[in-house]
Enzyme design. Sequence first.
Site, PDB file in Angstrom:
ATOM      1  N   GLY A   1      -3.617  38.213  -1.830  1.00  0.00           N
ATOM      2  CA  GLY A   1      -2.883  39.382  -2.312  1.00  0.00           C
ATOM      3  C   GLY A   1      -3.841  40.559  -2.389  1.00  0.00           C
TER       4      GLY A   1
ATOM      5  N   HIS B   1      -4.475 -13.339   4.850  1.00  0.00           N
ATOM      6  CA  HIS B   1      -5.558 -13.606   5.798  1.00  0.00           C
ATOM      7  C   HIS B   1      -6.471 -14.708   5.294  1.00  0.00           C
ATOM      8  CE1 HIS B   1      -4.337  -9.320   6.302  1.00  0.00           C
ATOM      9  NE2 HIS B   1      -4.171  -9.773   7.528  1.00  0.00           N
TER      10      HIS B   1
ATOM     11  N   ARG C   1       0.234 -12.895  14.837  1.00  0.00           N
ATOM     12  CA  ARG C   1       1.313 -12.068  15.359  1.00  0.00           C
ATOM     13  C   ARG C   1       0.747 -10.729  15.807  1.00  0.00           C
ATOM     14  NH1 ARG C   1       4.773  -8.368  13.837  1.00  0.00           N
ATOM     15  NH2 ARG C   1       6.944  -8.645  14.489  1.00  0.00           N
TER      16      ARG C   1
ATOM     17  N   THR D   1     -10.722  -9.333  12.794  1.00  0.00           N
ATOM     18  CA  THR D   1      -9.914  -8.410  12.002  1.00  0.00           C
ATOM     19  C   THR D   1     -10.456  -6.987  12.063  1.00  0.00           C
ATOM     20  OG1 THR D   1      -8.924  -7.956   9.853  1.00  0.00           O
ATOM     21  CG2 THR D   1     -11.125  -8.877   9.820  1.00  0.00           C
ATOM     22  N   ARG D   2      -9.545  -6.024  11.867  1.00  0.00           N
ATOM     23  CA  ARG D   2      -9.924  -4.620  11.762  1.00  0.00           C
ATOM     24  C   ARG D   2      -9.266  -3.996  10.527  1.00  0.00           C
ATOM     25  NH1 ARG D   2      -4.912  -3.221  14.443  1.00  0.00           N
ATOM     26  NH2 ARG D   2      -4.943  -1.228  13.371  1.00  0.00           N
TER      27      ARG D   2
ATOM     28  N   HIS E   1      -6.261  -9.512   3.019  1.00  0.00           N
ATOM     29  CA  HIS E   1      -5.456  -9.811   1.849  1.00  0.00           C
ATOM     30  C   HIS E   1      -5.310 -11.332   1.734  1.00  0.00           C
ATOM     31  CE1 HIS E   1      -4.776  -5.585   1.343  1.00  0.00           C
ATOM     32  NE2 HIS E   1      -4.240  -5.462   2.550  1.00  0.00           N
TER      33      HIS E   1
ATOM     34  N   GLY F   1      -3.646  40.489  -9.132  1.00  0.00           N
ATOM     35  CA  GLY F   1      -3.627  39.556 -10.260  1.00  0.00           C
ATOM     36  C   GLY F   1      -4.215  38.194  -9.935  1.00  0.00           C
ATOM     37  N   LYS F   2      -4.878  38.072  -8.800  1.00  0.00           N
ATOM     38  CA  LYS F   2      -5.415  36.784  -8.368  1.00  0.00           C
ATOM     39  C   LYS F   2      -6.403  36.209  -9.387  1.00  0.00           C
ATOM     40  CE  LYS F   2      -7.045  38.603  -4.532  1.00  0.00           C
ATOM     41  NZ  LYS F   2      -6.644  40.008  -4.769  1.00  0.00           N
ATOM     42  N   SER F   3      -7.396  36.999  -9.754  1.00  0.00           N
ATOM     43  CA  SER F   3      -8.434  36.490 -10.672  1.00  0.00           C
ATOM     44  C   SER F   3      -7.857  36.166 -12.038  1.00  0.00           C
ATOM     45  CB  SER F   3      -9.548  37.521 -10.847  1.00  0.00           C
ATOM     46  OG  SER F   3     -10.022  37.939  -9.601  1.00  0.00           O
TER      47      SER F   3
END
Length: 579
Positions: free
Chosen positions: A407, A208, A295, A200-201, A205, A412-414
Amino acid sequence: MHHQDDSTALIPPYGGALVDLLVKGEERRRLINEAARLPSIRISTRSLCDLELLATGAFSPLDRFMGQRDYERVLHEMRLTNGAIFPIPITLPIDAGALVAGSNRVALHDARNNLIAVMDIEEAFTWDAQIEARIALSTTDARHPLVSEMSTWGKQYISGPLQVINLPHYHDFVDLRRTPAQVRQLLDVMGFANVVAFQTRNPMHRVHEELTRRAADRVGGSLLIHPVVGMTRPGDIDHYSRVRIYRALAENYYDQHRALLSLLPLAMRMAGPREALWHALIRRNYGANHFIVGRDHAGPGVDSAGKPFYGPYDAQELVAQHSAELGVTMVPFTELVYLPERQEYVEASQTPEGARTVAISGTQVREEYLARGRPLPEWFTRRETSEILSQMYPPRHQQGFCVWFTGLSGAGKSTIAEILTVLLLEYGRQTTVLDGDVVRTHLSKGLGFSREDRDANILRIGFVAGEIVRHNGVAICAAISPYRVTRNEARKLIGSDRFIEVFVDTPLEVCEQRDTKGLYARARRGELSNFTGIDDPYEHPIDAEITLNTVDTTPEACARTIIAYLEQRGFVWDKLGAE
Ligand code: ADP
Ligand code: ADP
């Protein structure tokens, strides 16, 4: 009836002994000294996996990277020159310039320059990736993960006897890493004449678990749970999480006297049928005489036309044809499906007329359950598996993201970042603010405002933000970040799906009029040079996730616009509100 109760019954039919290329004791010390003076070749992770399995006998009877005759015959007939079945080319590619002229004895080193082996090169031959892909993989479609990888390999293959000095040294799950000889010995102690191996890889669940338990019952023997931890299909769940799952299941749901969990450092090729046959051969060397093929075994998904690369039961067909010769009996399964009314799994071919079946695909697991924080149903997977997976894939509202403000100075970023931080804290998200002005006092101390320095500053912020986001935190970055390409670099560092670019679109006149820091006035007086908007460009975003207008809107409203966007994307979730 022959004696199946002694360990020789498990030993493969070509004569028994496993190949062992490990050099020990005095000879090993001598080789280490010699290797220091030999020309060196660095080998890839894939070649290192192959070399480890060659060294420990997992590929027996193969004892070296293939020379041209073995290679050709394996491609065309799936056999080595000695007639033994072998479906996959095992080769050592090197760059054309990598061979020092005249040297035929070389030291092989891994990517971190650890000494692995000494090889006497007997042949070097060119190969054709298209031909190899067409024959070994039955496709040259670059969607096949190995086809695209092969195009990056060196153009020459080299072959010759190997003396292995060091196996790769692992620090994870050391107790579950075993050589074929060690696995055979443990299986021998379990004492069953029949051993069925499971490849398996993926996470295991309930389906399996059913498959493996039924297989062990069918053969009346023990079970070797043998997950691949070398290289699997790109995009698979990492082996750390998978092995935690396997270990929890092996401890809690399997009979300790009948099931053995052991890790296989194989580099998969995703070659479907040929790979399945190879998997069976490898497991024979580890002591199994039965092998589960379900499968679409080792299937790489669909090609560029959306068609599966291999038919769902092609692998079973090929393994069945060769199983007697290989000494490994196939235990085939058609797809198992769950019948909720009967609360059991059955093979799809045996579903009673009109019975309702349910299934959950891998994609559904991630998107419909894990991303939304919904637990997986008990019929589908054990609680342990569900918990480990949900740690691995937290719901979106626990995943990291980055809000990247851009901007002009004074846009107005801060101010907005500060309000946004408080609102996010209210939502329970841990937040780090990387403010341009502040960052320049520590992380980017000493950097100026040349293009180069501005880029270095942005990439440092991007790097730190990327780490925060990777660890599921929130990074809020507020720097002018005037250049489009550099912002895109930051986007790449963080990951586009977690990067929210916010353009604080305040006109220059407004910023200049606000001039909160007095910088515009100084720039106009010529006391500051390279000032964005005055004598340095600002490249406005063309594809920002959010654009804010600060002229007619309050800072608070701007911050709430961002929160609304984050809510809609699922990055924040008000647990107190209705679902
Ligand atoms: P791979 O085949 O690439 O190793 P998996 O780990 O998903 O990928 O599968 C391991 C084995 O279990 C394979 O033989 C596969 O065909 C089989 N298998 C996986 N899922 C199912 C299922 N739902 N029903 C039957 N067989 C399955
Ligand atoms: P930056 O971080 O982009 O350089 P600052 O946030 O330091 O900008 O300064 C922006 C100035 O603009 C502050 O004085 C702030 O009060 C004012 N301002 C007015 N309206 C807004 C708004 N809608 N959003 C953000 N800031 C605003």
